[in-house]
Design a protein around this motif. Sequence first.
Motif: not given
Length: 64
Positions: A41-48, A54-61
């Motif tokens: 039940v939680l996997k789709p929300l965890q993936a979001k 990942d977007r924040a990490r890419r922007r930071k790097n």
Amino acid sequence: MAKNDDRVKFGDFTTGEKIRVVALVARMAKNSIADDGTGNVLKPLQAKVARIEDRARRRKNNGK
């Protein structure tokens, strides 16, 4: 273990991302009540949340 540069802090998120992460975590808490123990039940929300991180990490790097 990940390097400290790869870790995403809450301050690395934009305001919109912070709101989305908080809302998704609230939905995960609500949906965990209905979970049958498999975690499916939680996997789709965890993936979001992971995609937002990942977007924040890419922007930071890329900003360095």
